[in-house]
Scaffold this motif. Structure first.
Motif, PDB file in Angstrom:
ATOM      1  N   UNK A  71      -3.576 -14.388 -14.875  1.00 49.50           N
ATOM      2  CA  UNK A  71      -4.009 -13.389 -15.850  1.00 49.50           C
ATOM      3  C   UNK A  71      -2.804 -12.679 -16.477  1.00 49.50           C
ATOM      4  N   UNK A  72      -1.814 -12.327 -15.658  1.00 48.46           N
ATOM      5  CA  UNK A  72      -0.609 -11.680 -16.187  1.00 48.46           C
ATOM      6  C   UNK A  72       0.090 -12.576 -17.195  1.00 48.46           C
ATOM      7  N   UNK A  73       0.175 -13.861 -16.888  1.00 47.33           N
ATOM      8  CA  UNK A  73       0.815 -14.805 -17.805  1.00 47.33           C
ATOM      9  C   UNK A  73       0.049 -14.889 -19.127  1.00 47.33           C
ATOM     10  N   UNK A  74      -1.277 -14.918 -19.039  1.00 43.41           N
ATOM     11  CA  UNK A  74      -2.107 -14.986 -20.244  1.00 43.41           C
ATOM     12  C   UNK A  74      -1.911 -13.734 -21.100  1.00 43.41           C
ATOM     13  N   UNK A  75      -1.951 -12.558 -20.459  1.00 41.32           N
ATOM     14  CA  UNK A  75      -1.793 -11.295 -21.190  1.00 41.32           C
ATOM     15  C   UNK A  75      -0.416 -11.218 -21.843  1.00 41.32           C
ATOM     16  N   UNK A  76       0.621 -11.619 -21.113  1.00 40.91           N
ATOM     17  CA  UNK A  76       1.978 -11.577 -21.667  1.00 40.91           C
ATOM     18  C   UNK A  76       2.086 -12.489 -22.880  1.00 40.91           C
ATOM     19  N   UNK A  77       1.485 -13.664 -22.807  1.00 39.61           N
ATOM     20  CA  UNK A  77       1.516 -14.610 -23.927  1.00 39.61           C
ATOM     21  C   UNK A  77       0.799 -14.036 -25.149  1.00 39.61           C
ATOM     22  N   UNK A  78      -0.395 -13.493 -24.946  1.00 37.14           N
ATOM     23  CA  UNK A  78      -1.170 -12.919 -26.054  1.00 37.14           C
ATOM     24  C   UNK A  78      -0.438 -11.714 -26.649  1.00 37.14           C
ATOM     25  N   UNK A  79       0.143 -10.876 -25.800  1.00 33.45           N
ATOM     26  CA  UNK A  79       0.866  -9.700 -26.301  1.00 33.45           C
ATOM     27  C   UNK A  79       2.053 -10.115 -27.169  1.00 33.45           C
ATOM     28  N   UNK A  80       2.812 -11.110 -26.715  1.00 31.67           N
ATOM     29  CA  UNK A  80       3.976 -11.537 -27.483  1.00 31.67           C
ATOM     30  C   UNK A  80       3.561 -12.136 -28.814  1.00 31.67           C
ATOM     31  N   UNK A  81       2.514 -12.946 -28.810  1.00 34.08           N
ATOM     32  CA  UNK A  81       2.021 -13.535 -30.059  1.00 34.08           C
ATOM     33  C   UNK A  81       1.552 -12.433 -31.017  1.00 34.08           C
ATOM     34  N   UNK A  82       0.863 -11.435 -30.472  1.00 37.18           N
ATOM     35  CA  UNK A  82       0.348 -10.333 -31.299  1.00 37.18           C
ATOM     36  C   UNK A  82       1.491  -9.557 -31.933  1.00 37.18           C
ATOM     37  N   UNK A  83       2.526  -9.262 -31.161  1.00 32.63           N
ATOM     38  CA  UNK A  83       3.675  -8.525 -31.694  1.00 32.63           C
ATOM     39  C   UNK A  83       4.406  -9.345 -32.753  1.00 32.63           C
ATOM     40  N   UNK A  84       4.499 -10.663 -32.550  1.00 30.89           N
ATOM     41  CA  UNK A  84       5.148 -11.521 -33.540  1.00 30.89           C
ATOM     42  C   UNK A  84       4.364 -11.562 -34.849  1.00 30.89           C
ATOM     43  N   UNK A  85       3.044 -11.534 -34.733  1.00 28.89           N
ATOM     44  CA  UNK A  85       2.175 -11.625 -35.913  1.00 28.89           C
ATOM     45  C   UNK A  85       1.979 -10.289 -36.618  1.00 28.89           C
ATOM     46  N   UNK A  86       2.240  -9.197 -35.915  1.00 28.39           N
ATOM     47  CA  UNK A  86       1.983  -7.868 -36.479  1.00 28.39           C
ATOM     48  C   UNK A  86       3.232  -6.992 -36.359  1.00 28.39           C
ATOM     49  N   UNK A  87       4.207  -7.182 -37.244  1.00 22.45           N
ATOM     50  CA  UNK A  87       5.446  -6.396 -37.169  1.00 22.45           C
ATOM     51  C   UNK A  87       5.208  -4.890 -37.285  1.00 22.45           C
ATOM     52  N   UNK A  88       4.160  -4.498 -38.025  1.00 20.97           N
ATOM     53  CA  UNK A  88       3.861  -3.064 -38.140  1.00 20.97           C
ATOM     54  C   UNK A  88       3.414  -2.493 -36.797  1.00 20.97           C
ATOM     55  N   UNK A  89       2.638  -3.266 -36.030  1.00 21.18           N
ATOM     56  CA  UNK A  89       2.244  -2.832 -34.689  1.00 21.18           C
ATOM     57  C   UNK A  89       3.474  -2.708 -33.794  1.00 21.18           C
ATOM     58  N   UNK A  90       4.376  -3.675 -33.894  1.00 19.56           N
ATOM     59  CA  UNK A  90       5.627  -3.613 -33.127  1.00 19.56           C
ATOM     60  C   UNK A  90       6.372  -2.312 -33.446  1.00 19.56           C
ATOM     61  N   UNK A  91       6.484  -1.989 -34.733  1.00 16.09           N
ATOM     62  CA  UNK A  91       7.198  -0.782 -35.156  1.00 16.09           C
ATOM     63  C   UNK A  91       6.533   0.476 -34.598  1.00 16.09           C
ATOM     64  N   UNK A  92       5.209   0.492 -34.655  1.00 17.08           N
ATOM     65  CA  UNK A  92       4.486   1.680 -34.192  1.00 17.08           C
ATOM     66  C   UNK A  92       4.650   1.870 -32.680  1.00 17.08           C
ATOM     67  N   UNK A  93       4.518   0.784 -31.922  1.00 17.67           N
ATOM     68  CA  UNK A  93       4.667   0.887 -30.471  1.00 17.67           C
ATOM     69  C   UNK A  93       6.086   1.293 -30.095  1.00 17.67           C
ATOM     70  N   UNK A  94       7.058   0.771 -30.850  1.00 16.38           N
ATOM     71  CA  UNK A  94       8.446   1.144 -30.595  1.00 16.38           C
ATOM     72  C   UNK A  94       8.663   2.626 -30.882  1.00 16.38           C
TER      73      UNK A  94
END
Length: 453
Positions: A34-57
């Motif tokens: 489950x941790x591996x799945x979540x990490x994979x989905x999170x990384x893909x999401x951040x790559x696809x949504x640079x604005x989300x990356x900026x906001x979380x940062x």
């Protein structure tokens, strides 16, 4: 006399949460998947949504994303709950919120032990959702007395961890060596045990009353029953679970998918059926431990919560019995009435926000304007949503029922008793909404003071 160097409660909490994650992964290998799945989905999401990356940062949440966990335990007595409060204080975790799960047919009431200030949350926002069994809700008097007798014979804490808790309280902290001992000893309270403390007949009798009661009463301690990572796209995790051998629960709990997430969404893979040796050498099985995932959004004000509760109740009635896709479609339609932008939620007073100086604001001098809306319009102040750090009773109960196989019981409904919970706890719980309101107020005051200075 040589002065001890004491470890911060934030560091104790960080060490403990990582040690618990390692222990749970060894006990439940699917948790690692489950941790591996979540990490994979999170990384893909951040790559696809640079604005989300900026906001979380900007919110300081990127660093905590990979370590963020919440666990859940259930205890049986006031003495156990009170000692847990003292144990969690060693880790800088305090009781926040009162949750009456009896309203959803589960015979417990709960709080969440968690850090409460910004720096501590940024370091590691580890939470333990902790439920106390409501013995008074067991209608069968003989069974209730038997349950009380069983619980009276156990001690869920090692003698060494009790000693270290007292040491922390007397000296105001623990040394590095003491912290290592504390983590090792405290983990024993949360460890899984394959040997039950009761015979098979007693176990079945308690299961017939409610499977959660059996889970609390029949073992040496309150084994951690899930340890939850945080995802940025819970719908994608739910969709992919079967691909990695997990059986997800029927529907995602909480609000629907939104551009600006609110509160908390949760799902899980179904509880494992595990072999148990009962007293008298009988063999049987028990289901309790499962893998949960959560997606967190902005914390809502009392006005926002009132609207959310109304819409959730309407949506649940309309979506009862539907599969996840149909359930989410209904909820999307119902929640169209809830504004889906930061600006609208802030202006309508539906959510809490953190105010901070923009790059332009940091160079501004002697500004006398105290109107935050005007200062935002001038580009001197920016805002970010305050992440919801707490829980939702209906969602928690939905997870419990899905994984314990227990149907909702009207016999427990409508029996909230915060006073008795706080008496058992040995302290008052902190109101979670007051924490968010104070964080928003303090951030506004800080930026105004900075601009005027």
């Amino acid at each position: 006399m040589i002065q001890k160097t004491l470890v911060s409660t934030d560091d104790v909490r960080d060490r403990f949460s990582k040690a618990m994650s390692a222990m749970y992964q060894a006990e439940v290998p699917q948790y690692g998947t489950l941790l591996e799945l979540v990490e994979c989905v999170n990384q893909e999401t951040l790559n696809q949504q640079p604005e989300l990356y900026r906001r979380l940062e900007a919110q300081g949440e990127l660093a905590r994303l990979s370590v963020e966990r919440h666990g859940a335990i259930r205890v049986g007595t006031a003495a156990e709950l009170s000692m847990l409060r003292r144990l969690f204080a060693v880790m800088g975790m305090y009781p926040v919120g009162y949750y009456d799960l009896s309203e959803a047919g589960v015979p417990v009431h709960s709080t969440a032990f968690r850090p409460i200030n910004d720096d501590a949350l940024s370091k590691n926002p580890f939470r333990i959702f902790t439920s106390l069994l409501r013995l008074e809700l067991i209608a069968n008097e003989v069974l209730r007395q038997r349950t009380e007798a069983i619980l009276a014979t156990r001690d869920i804490f090692t003698s060494k961890v009790r000693e270290l808790i007292e040491c922390y309280e007397s000296q105001g902290g623990l040394s590095n060596e003491e912290t290592d001992q504390f983590v090792k000893e405290a983990l024993e309270t949360f460890r899984w045990h394959q040997n039950a403390t009761v015979d098979l007949d007693t176990y079945h009798a308690l299961c017939d009353e409610h499977r959660l009661i059996a889970d609390v009463v029949c073992f040496r301690g309150p084994h951690i029953n899930h340890l939850t990572p945080r995802t940025l796209d819970i719908d994608e995790v739910q969709r992919r679970m079967p691909d990695v051998g997990m059986n997800p629960k029927a529907v995602i709990e909480g609000p629907p998918r939104r551009e600006r997430p609110i509160l908390l969404r949760q799902t899980s893979f179904k509880a494992l059926e595990e072999s148990i040796r009962f007293a008298g050498e009988a063999q049987g099985t028990h289901t309790a431990r499962f893998g949960e995932v959560e997606q967190r959004g902005v914390a809502l004000t009392p006005k926002g919560r009132a609207l959310y509760d109304q819409l959730l109740n309407d949506g649940r009635k309309q979506a009862a019995g539907l599969d996840n896709d149909a359930h989410q479609a209904v909820m999307n339609g119902v929640f169209a009435a809830f504004p889906d932008s930061d600006q609208a939620m802030r202006r309508e007073g539906l959510a809490y926000f953190h105010y901070y100086l923009s790059a332009t604001g940091q160079t501004a001098k002697d500004c006398t304007d105290e109107d935050t809306e005007a200062l935002i319009a001038q580009g001197l102040i920016e805002v970010q949503p305050i992440t919801y750090e707490d829980f939702l009773p209906v969602s928690a109960a939905g997870i419990f029922q899905s994984n314990l196989g227990g149907a909702q019981s009207e016999a427990y409904a409508g029996s909230a008793n915060r006073n008795s919970f706080e008496e058992a706890l040995g302290a008052q719980v902190t109101d979670e909404l007051s924490l968010y309101a104070e964080r928003e107020r303090a951030s506004k005051a800080k930026v105004i003071a900075s601009l005027q200075g």
